[in-house]
Scaffold this motif. Structure first.
Motif, PDB file in Angstrom:
ATOM      1  N   UNK A  84       6.367  -2.127  15.254  1.00 46.29           N
ATOM      2  CA  UNK A  84       7.242  -1.788  16.448  1.00 46.29           C
ATOM      3  C   UNK A  84       7.727  -0.728  16.079  1.00 46.29           C
ATOM      4  N   UNK A  85       7.507   0.354  16.988  1.00 44.43           N
ATOM      5  CA  UNK A  85       8.102   1.682  16.783  1.00 44.43           C
ATOM      6  C   UNK A  85       9.587   1.905  16.709  1.00 44.43           C
ATOM      7  N   UNK A  86      10.248   2.512  15.926  1.00 42.08           N
ATOM      8  CA  UNK A  86      11.703   2.636  15.800  1.00 42.08           C
ATOM      9  C   UNK A  86      12.003   4.080  16.187  1.00 42.08           C
ATOM     10  N   UNK A  87      11.142   4.732  16.539  1.00 44.12           N
ATOM     11  CA  UNK A  87      11.559   6.205  17.008  1.00 44.12           C
ATOM     12  C   UNK A  87      10.837   6.654  18.261  1.00 44.12           C
ATOM     13  N   UNK A  88      11.254   7.902  18.742  1.00 44.07           N
ATOM     14  CA  UNK A  88      10.666   8.356  19.628  1.00 44.07           C
ATOM     15  C   UNK A  88       9.418   9.147  19.173  1.00 44.07           C
ATOM     16  N   UNK A  89       8.366   9.301  19.962  1.00 48.37           N
ATOM     17  CA  UNK A  89       8.134   8.881  21.250  1.00 48.37           C
ATOM     18  C   UNK A  89       7.481   7.289  21.322  1.00 48.37           C
ATOM     19  N   UNK A  90       7.755   6.489  22.361  1.00 48.18           N
ATOM     20  CA  UNK A  90       7.268   5.494  22.636  1.00 48.18           C
ATOM     21  C   UNK A  90       8.073   4.318  21.377  1.00 48.18           C
ATOM     22  N   UNK A  91       9.314   4.665  21.449  1.00 45.25           N
ATOM     23  CA  UNK A  91      10.254   3.762  20.733  1.00 45.25           C
ATOM     24  C   UNK A  91      10.052   2.343  21.316  1.00 45.25           C
ATOM     25  N   UNK A  92      10.351   1.469  20.546  1.00 45.46           N
ATOM     26  CA  UNK A  92      10.328   0.047  21.079  1.00 45.46           C
ATOM     27  C   UNK A  92       8.956  -0.545  21.240  1.00 45.46           C
ATOM     28  N   UNK A  93       8.079   0.513  21.576  1.00 48.69           N
ATOM     29  CA  UNK A  93       6.715  -0.010  21.902  1.00 48.69           C
ATOM     30  C   UNK A  93       5.799  -0.467  20.568  1.00 48.69           C
ATOM     31  N   UNK A  94       4.660  -1.236  20.817  1.00 53.02           N
ATOM     32  CA  UNK A  94       3.843  -1.509  19.795  1.00 53.02           C
ATOM     33  C   UNK A  94       2.646  -0.421  19.479  1.00 53.02           C
ATOM     34  N   UNK A  95       2.489  -0.451  18.185  1.00 51.55           N
ATOM     35  CA  UNK A  95       1.415   0.677  17.832  1.00 51.55           C
ATOM     36  C   UNK A  95       0.819   0.208  16.715  1.00 51.55           C
ATOM     37  N   UNK A  96      -0.439   0.767  16.406  1.00 53.33           N
ATOM     38  CA  UNK A  96      -1.248   0.739  15.188  1.00 53.33           C
ATOM     39  C   UNK A  96      -0.575   1.223  14.023  1.00 53.33           C
ATOM     40  N   UNK A  97      -0.505   0.597  13.096  1.00 50.57           N
ATOM     41  CA  UNK A  97      -0.036   1.125  11.746  1.00 50.57           C
ATOM     42  C   UNK A  97      -0.898   2.224  11.452  1.00 50.57           C
ATOM     43  N   UNK A  98      -0.040   3.142  10.670  1.00 46.64           N
ATOM     44  CA  UNK A  98      -0.613   4.384  10.323  1.00 46.64           C
ATOM     45  C   UNK A  98       0.316   5.362   9.750  1.00 46.64           C
ATOM     46  N   UNK A  99      -0.054   6.710   9.566  1.00 49.45           N
ATOM     47  CA  UNK A  99       0.815   7.732   9.188  1.00 49.45           C
ATOM     48  C   UNK A  99       0.160   8.945   8.721  1.00 49.45           C
ATOM     49  N   UNK A 100       0.775   9.900   8.324  1.00 51.38           N
ATOM     50  CA  UNK A 100       0.183  11.117   8.076  1.00 51.38           C
ATOM     51  C   UNK A 100      -0.728  11.169   6.845  1.00 51.38           C
ATOM     52  N   UNK A 101      -1.735  11.840   6.929  1.00 47.82           N
ATOM     53  CA  UNK A 101      -2.574  12.281   5.489  1.00 47.82           C
ATOM     54  C   UNK A 101      -1.686  13.210   4.680  1.00 47.82           C
ATOM     55  N   UNK A 102      -1.898  12.855   3.245  1.00 46.37           N
ATOM     56  CA  UNK A 102      -1.034  13.717   2.352  1.00 46.37           C
ATOM     57  C   UNK A 102      -1.860  14.666   1.890  1.00 46.37           C
ATOM     58  N   UNK A 103      -1.506  15.746   1.222  1.00 41.93           N
ATOM     59  CA  UNK A 103      -2.142  16.717   0.673  1.00 41.93           C
ATOM     60  C   UNK A 103      -2.829  16.111  -0.689  1.00 41.93           C
ATOM     61  N   UNK A 104      -4.218  16.457  -0.751  1.00 42.23           N
ATOM     62  CA  UNK A 104      -4.745  15.714  -1.996  1.00 42.23           C
ATOM     63  C   UNK A 104      -5.371  14.266  -1.632  1.00 42.23           C
ATOM     64  N   UNK A 105      -5.162  13.788  -0.579  1.00 45.25           N
ATOM     65  CA  UNK A 105      -5.746  12.445  -0.243  1.00 45.25           C
ATOM     66  C   UNK A 105      -6.875  12.330   0.505  1.00 45.25           C
ATOM     67  N   UNK A 106      -7.621  11.443   0.452  1.00 42.41           N
ATOM     68  CA  UNK A 106      -8.899  11.300   1.268  1.00 42.41           C
ATOM     69  C   UNK A 106      -8.716  10.365   2.224  1.00 42.41           C
ATOM     70  N   UNK A 107      -9.473  10.286   3.272  1.00 40.16           N
ATOM     71  CA  UNK A 107      -9.001   9.362   4.519  1.00 40.16           C
ATOM     72  C   UNK A 107      -8.801   8.002   4.399  1.00 40.16           C
ATOM     73  N   UNK A 108      -9.880   7.380   3.803  1.00 41.83           N
ATOM     74  CA  UNK A 108      -9.829   6.126   3.225  1.00 41.83           C
ATOM     75  C   UNK A 108      -8.532   5.585   2.646  1.00 41.83           C
ATOM     76  N   UNK A 109      -8.361   6.557   1.691  1.00 42.23           N
ATOM     77  CA  UNK A 109      -7.448   6.125   0.669  1.00 42.23           C
ATOM     78  C   UNK A 109      -5.919   6.513   1.337  1.00 42.23           C
ATOM     79  N   UNK A 110      -5.569   7.272   2.289  1.00 42.18           N
ATOM     80  CA  UNK A 110      -4.669   7.153   3.241  1.00 42.18           C
ATOM     81  C   UNK A 110      -4.378   6.096   3.910  1.00 42.18           C
ATOM     82  N   UNK A 111      -5.692   5.471   4.476  1.00 44.99           N
ATOM     83  CA  UNK A 111      -5.466   4.486   5.249  1.00 44.99           C
ATOM     84  C   UNK A 111      -5.022   3.103   4.489  1.00 44.99           C
ATOM     85  N   UNK A 112      -5.611   3.191   3.576  1.00 48.80           N
ATOM     86  CA  UNK A 112      -5.207   1.970   2.518  1.00 48.80           C
ATOM     87  C   UNK A 112      -3.777   2.168   2.172  1.00 48.80           C
TER      88      UNK A 112
END
Lengths: 240, 240
Positions: free
Chosen positions: A33-61
């Motif tokens: 459940x999103x706590x911030x705008x946009x879409x605050x209060x709406x449901x969303x898939x878990x996720x977030x920004x990829x960090x420098x030096x990370x690979x995609x699967x790594x970031x997802x995990x």
DNA sequence: CGGCATTATTGTCAACATGACGATAAGTAC
DNA sequence: GTACTTATCGTCATGTTGACAATAATGCCG
């Protein structure tokens, strides 16, 4: 690849995860459940920004572990596809790489009051989602259905050892069909390179005890490698 | 999705395209010769940076058009998968979204002397590639093989109308097998929702003239939409 | 023109896979 | 024990596949 002199555009890149599991015969997806705008209060898939030096699967995990409070994720994680960057976030262009997790049911820790709470939701009753996450979920469901046909990954929804009936319940939940137990049993145990017998199940379940199986060695992921193993012939879902 | 306060990392994002075609019975891939470092002089997949306001498929199509000098690309373009951003470009983290084009043979325009020259290469004899493009090509080939099994996309390698033998040549080239012409004919013409008869082929070809076919309406891409149509039952490649 | 080489298309047949469903086996609940 | 429940094996008609024979419709060559 690059050839132009002007500095290339840079984009924020996120990873999103469609985590699927089967709980009492129903396919469930992990949502926050999103706590911030946009879409605050709406449901969303878990996720977030990829960090420098990370690979995609790594970031997802990492993101999934952070948002569920679960250290070592069970199941099978793979890339689903990328979306964007145009017009999917009102704040600007964001590229997201969606991932798919097929996992046995695992408990999600309660987040602190200032953190986004993750929880399982039956896919049949998922309400409106933030961003383009409805489309991503759709694609993920289609991918999951297809995977079950021609790969041994249905077993990723089960624990290490499982009965044919448990495996069948997975197929029924993901495909949204009922399957004949006898024919499924014949097919699952008869497909070479799929299952391997283990011990015996006794438990207090009603009915005759069932044999336990595990994935055949050829079908098991080796050293983190995805398993390219294929079910041949495939276990096709009924289409009418 | 986003929740952290620190400004998110931004990455350069490229699209690469694995363009496949069949020329005299051999599967070919479109490659460019790099004119700049790194990997100067090496072969690489065509591609380039995604521009602001562009979507991925759009960018892939644009890059391909630019590097081949071909205005309207024939065939079927789809996303393959994303790679990186870690450790695939010596200059730093770059995320690339690979694409797959299945197309009839088309001529590539000669580039000016200061442009990278694109050309077709038989996949069987592709030398070392720049970056992680060998891995991407591998994945693309595997995807293409799989697509032919359960989707009508083999026809994307042919023109609008084609004979069963031409279609069979596509399957043979992509799978690297020989197929029995009689069984293939039966299967291709017998699969519902795959092919539709057109007229007649006379030409000066040796042998009996062959009937021309085209994709069935259900299997044709509608308004740019990818076609989710499925071959049922699938046309499985021989595995030993 | 007639015969030959070449490719297309239609059939045939046995092996195998699938869907529907009957029959048995082996437990739990009472 | 009897009833109920689930697992597992078997049967049968039907559909699909792989191997391969036979026929059809051209172009080529003398």
């Amino acid at each position: 690849m690059p050839e132009s002199h002007p500095a290339p555009e840079r984009f924020p890149v996120t990873v999103d995860v469609v985590a699927l599991t089967v709980r009492d015969g129903e396919l469930n997806v992990l949502l926050i459940t999103r706590l911030i705008e946009p879409f605050r209060g709406k449901l969303a898939l878990p996720g977030g920004f990829v960090l420098a030096g990370e690979d995609l699967l790594e970031a997802a995990g990492r993101e999934l572990a952070e948002e569920t409070g679960v250290e070592h994720l069970p199941g099978h994680l793979e890339q689903l596809g990328s979306y964007g960057p145009k017009g999917r976030d009102p704040r600007g262009d964001v590229l997201t790489v969606a991932h798919l997790l097929l996992a046995p049911d695992f408990p999600v820790l309660a987040a602190g009051s200032d953190a986004e709470q993750a929880a399982w939701y039956p896919v049949a009753e998922v309400p409106e989602l933030a961003f383009d996450h409805a489309r991503i979920l759709d694609d993920a469901l289609e991918r999951a259905k297809a995977k079950l046909e021609y790969s041994p990954l249905g077993a990723a929804f089960c624990g290490e050892e499982f009965t044919i009936a448990q495996l069948r319940a997975v197929y029924e939940a993901v495909w949204g069909t009922r399957l004949d137990p006898r024919n499924f049993h014949r097919k699952a145990t008869g497909t070479p390179g799929f299952l391997e017998e283990a011990g015996r199940m006794t438990t207090g379940d009603a009915g005759r005890p069932a044999a336990l199986f595990r994935l055949a060695p050829e079908a098991r992921p080796t050293a983190g490698q995805p398993t390219r193993a294929v079910l041949n012939p495939p276990l096709m879902r009924p289409r009418d």
